[in-house]
Design an enzyme around this catalytic site. Sequence first.
Site, PDB file in Angstrom:
ATOM      1  N   CYS A 252      -0.602  15.271  -2.314  1.00 29.39           N
ATOM      2  CA  CYS A 252      -0.771  16.455  -1.467  1.00 29.39           C
ATOM      3  C   CYS A 252      -1.857  16.224  -0.422  1.00 29.39           C
ATOM      4  CB  CYS A 252      -1.177  17.641  -2.329  1.00 29.39           C
ATOM      5  SG  CYS A 252      -0.081  17.915  -3.718  1.00 29.39           S
TER       6      CYS A 252
ATOM      7  N   ARG B  32       1.688  12.951   3.218  1.00 31.96           N
ATOM      8  CA  ARG B  32       1.254  12.897   1.822  1.00 31.96           C
ATOM      9  C   ARG B  32       2.142  13.725   0.897  1.00 31.96           C
ATOM     10  NH1 ARG B  32      -4.323  11.162   1.868  1.00 31.96           N
ATOM     11  NH2 ARG B  32      -4.565  11.798  -0.272  1.00 31.96           N
TER      12      ARG B  32
ATOM     13  N   TRP C  75       3.143  17.794  -2.670  1.00 35.36           N
ATOM     14  CA  TRP C  75       4.087  16.903  -3.351  1.00 35.36           C
ATOM     15  C   TRP C  75       4.040  17.332  -4.810  1.00 35.36           C
ATOM     16  CZ3 TRP C  75       4.036  13.218  -7.297  1.00 35.36           C
ATOM     17  CH2 TRP C  75       5.163  12.391  -7.363  1.00 35.36           C
TER      18      TRP C  75
ATOM     19  N   ASN D  55      -5.287  18.568  -4.604  1.00 36.51           N
ATOM     20  CA  ASN D  55      -4.517  17.327  -4.582  1.00 36.51           C
ATOM     21  C   ASN D  55      -4.850  16.591  -5.865  1.00 36.51           C
ATOM     22  OD1 ASN D  55      -3.408  14.782  -4.066  1.00 36.51           O
ATOM     23  ND2 ASN D  55      -5.159  14.138  -2.824  1.00 36.51           N
ATOM     24  N   GLY D  56      -3.821  16.246  -6.668  1.00 36.42           N
ATOM     25  CA  GLY D  56      -4.089  15.506  -7.904  1.00 36.42           C
ATOM     26  C   GLY D  56      -3.499  16.222  -9.103  1.00 36.42           C
TER      27      GLY D  56
ATOM     28  N   GLU E 298      12.466  -6.244  -1.742  1.00 35.18           N
ATOM     29  CA  GLU E 298      11.975  -5.318  -0.710  1.00 35.18           C
ATOM     30  C   GLU E 298      13.169  -4.679   0.030  1.00 35.18           C
ATOM     31  OE1 GLU E 298       9.550  -3.705   0.151  1.00 35.18           O
ATOM     32  OE2 GLU E 298       9.488  -3.406   2.300  1.00 35.18           O
TER      33      GLU E 298
ATOM     34  N   LYS F  95      13.679  -0.713   0.100  1.00 34.32           N
ATOM     35  CA  LYS F  95      13.697   0.002   1.385  1.00 34.32           C
ATOM     36  C   LYS F  95      14.994   0.807   1.516  1.00 34.32           C
ATOM     37  CE  LYS F  95      10.545  -0.111   2.664  1.00 34.32           C
ATOM     38  NZ  LYS F  95       9.201  -0.638   2.588  1.00 34.32           N
TER      39      LYS F  95
ATOM     40  N   GLU G 233      15.140   3.826  -0.968  1.00 39.01           N
ATOM     41  CA  GLU G 233      14.189   4.926  -0.787  1.00 39.01           C
ATOM     42  C   GLU G 233      14.512   5.807   0.417  1.00 39.01           C
ATOM     43  OE1 GLU G 233      10.454   2.259   0.891  1.00 39.01           O
ATOM     44  OE2 GLU G 233      10.026   4.177   0.008  1.00 39.01           O
TER      45      GLU G 233
ATOM     46  N   HIS H  52      23.706 -15.069 -14.299  1.00 43.10           N
ATOM     47  CA  HIS H  52      23.218 -14.601 -15.597  1.00 43.10           C
ATOM     48  C   HIS H  52      23.450 -13.117 -15.790  1.00 43.10           C
ATOM     49  CE1 HIS H  52      21.565 -18.550 -16.218  1.00 43.10           C
ATOM     50  NE2 HIS H  52      21.088 -18.491 -14.985  1.00 43.10           N
TER      51      HIS H  52
ATOM     52  N   LYS I  41       3.544   9.503   0.591  1.00 42.71           N
ATOM     53  CA  LYS I  41       2.977   8.262   1.096  1.00 42.71           C
ATOM     54  C   LYS I  41       1.854   7.715   0.222  1.00 42.71           C
ATOM     55  CE  LYS I  41       2.565   5.255   4.454  1.00 42.71           C
ATOM     56  NZ  LYS I  41       3.614   4.236   4.445  1.00 42.71           N
TER      57      LYS I  41
HETATM   58  C1  F6R Z   1       7.708   1.634  -0.115  1.00 44.65           C
HETATM   59  C2  F6R Z   1       6.348   2.134  -0.172  1.00 44.65           C
HETATM   60  C3  F6R Z   1       5.684   2.205  -1.491  1.00 44.65           C
HETATM   61  C4  F6R Z   1       4.211   1.766  -1.388  1.00 44.65           C
HETATM   62  C5  F6R Z   1       3.499   1.973  -2.727  1.00 44.65           C
HETATM   63  C6  F6R Z   1       2.074   1.479  -2.693  1.00 44.65           C
HETATM   64  O1  F6R Z   1       8.190   1.585   1.179  1.00 44.65           O
HETATM   65  O2  F6R Z   1       5.776   2.491   0.819  1.00 44.65           O
HETATM   66  O3  F6R Z   1       6.360   1.451  -2.446  1.00 44.65           O
HETATM   67  O4  F6R Z   1       4.183   0.434  -0.990  1.00 44.65           O
HETATM   68  O5  F6R Z   1       3.517   3.332  -3.065  1.00 44.65           O
HETATM   69  O6  F6R Z   1       1.295   2.214  -1.803  1.00 44.65           O
HETATM   70  P1  F6R Z   1      -0.084   1.655  -1.269  1.00 44.65           P
HETATM   71  O7  F6R Z   1       0.228   0.420  -0.470  1.00 44.65           O
HETATM   72  O8  F6R Z   1      -0.653   2.747  -0.429  1.00 44.65           O
HETATM   73  O9  F6R Z   1      -0.924   1.321  -2.462  1.00 44.65           O
END
Ligand code: F6R
Length: 608
Positions: A2, A27, A74, A98-99, A480, A484, A487, A503, A603
Amino acid sequence: MCGIVGILGATPVAPLVIDALKRLEYRGYDSAGIATLEEGCLTRRRAEGKLRNLEARLSEAPLKGLSGIGHTRWATHGKPTEGNAHPHATDRLAVVHNGIIENFRELREELVADGAHFDSETDTEVVAHLVTREMRRSNDPVTAVAAALPRLHGAFALAFLFEGHDDLIIGARRGAPLAVGYGEGEMYLGSDALALAPFTDTIAYLEEGDWVVLSRGGAEFHDKDGAIVAREAHKTQAGAFLVDKGNHRHFMAKEIHEQPEVIGRTLSHYLDMANGTVRLPVDMPFDWTKIDRISICACGTAYLAGIIAKYWFERLARVLVEVDVASEFRYREAPLPKGQLAIFVSQSGETADTLASLRYTRQMGQHVLSVVNVQSSTIARESDVVTPTLAGPEIGVASTKAFTCQLAVLAVLAIAAARARGHIDEAREKELVRELVSMPGLVAESLKLEPGIESLAYELRKASDVLYLGRGTSYPMALEGALKLKEISYIHAEGYAAGELKHGPIALIDEEMPVIVLAPADAWFEKTVSNVQEVAARGGRIVLIGPEGAAGRAGVEALAEVAMPAMPETFAPIAYAVPVQLIAYHTALSMGKDVDQPRNLAKSVTVE
Ligand code: F6R
């Protein structure tokens, strides 16, 4: 997670709170709310969904108060409804949070038994009632907050506004960041300096366990024991970063296209361009020759950057690297011989699991190095040494430019380690640096492939599952790619080491499922090609990302070929990130998804 903000203003604060919340929306964005003091009386507006819904509510029913707090959520406890949206309030105060309050169940039972009436399903509401109960005892907000904070378990940042107290906001920090901004006769509180950038560039950070009493005249900081302490204010650069989309439709598109520039900027921070060698801007508080083992720890995309770095450190510097997902590592009780190196990779520098892992390695006597994008973050502040990424603020929830800048920094560190350990000579160092310096240009070249990828995305959007394959450093890139795509498009995708195909996952291959193969012209190319042939033999729909003519060399007919420019093999993942990102972006876009704010995600993951 949040985002929280508080403003003691000279003019009506609602538009300012909204402005700050827009910068914090990355956030969390499932609901939002604001509380102000209207002639001394607490008044709230809250709305489910994006911030624009709250803005609409405010234009129907404006607020004029000069003091206010705001929140973008969030959800952790309770669905993202208006009733669960912050601020939570009683007749005495409103609070944004937040938390997570871990002991909220016990507190709730205790408070209900004491006559409190709860309106929401959130953990936050216990904070409102707990402080209110203290207010009834002391009738003093500062005493009440000081008495209530020790009862709370968990990780949180809080901001309180009190009925009848127009010149007062109280903030508290335990495990989640909080910044104080100084204005001219105005004061601000926010989850980060970026949120406050339109109002002030003078910022002080609360330390772990601190709480702060704000009035328009200034801030009084208290440490966790209640003692008054000084927390120095600094000038920040946050205002220098424009948080807008430029000519792009989305932050993610802008951030993908910024990569040549920000990777270049990051590299030039670590390289002596005139000599063509590595020049670390800070001394390492350890001797590379004494390091036998490196533990890399991170989450999500940052974790995948760590796996790529493992290949670099092991090949170039001949040092063993273990890479862990932080949420597993923190509880695994891994034995770590004293004096070794632990590297933490994080865009936000606030990820709860990564931070907890950092603290564990510190207890185990490791040297702590972090690769972070936010230099004022907790992870940066708790590290022995920080090698920052200079990506600038990343707003799109899917990490793009932060990832490639993390790779750039990790590559530089691997070269530095290789040289210091005597595994490469100066000529080889210069060759590697030359290759690395060519990467921003190659990223720019790769971006030119966008029109072809857009057409490919039109095909991919029909898929319900996608498989990504790669070997060597393309294996973590395959992971990755899958991360990507899922998500932001919500298409189920998996990444596999191409050699693992036989396998198990080969059973999935049919005429429906696209198989995206990352095959740079590197040491693993021929092996990957054999795997591509196995997929082709089973009628698989192959998308080949590799050098010009790779499908011809593999002797297969591909659904699509993404012909990458020729490039040096070691650092190819930095450029191969581009098609991977563009495939996810355009697929999600063609499906009408919200690429910057995908469902359920946020984020900065400050809860475990
Ligand atoms: C994927 C993504 C997340 C972050 C992860 C770590 O696109 O953005 O998987 O990489 O939440 O976040 P940070 O780098 O802020 O520790």
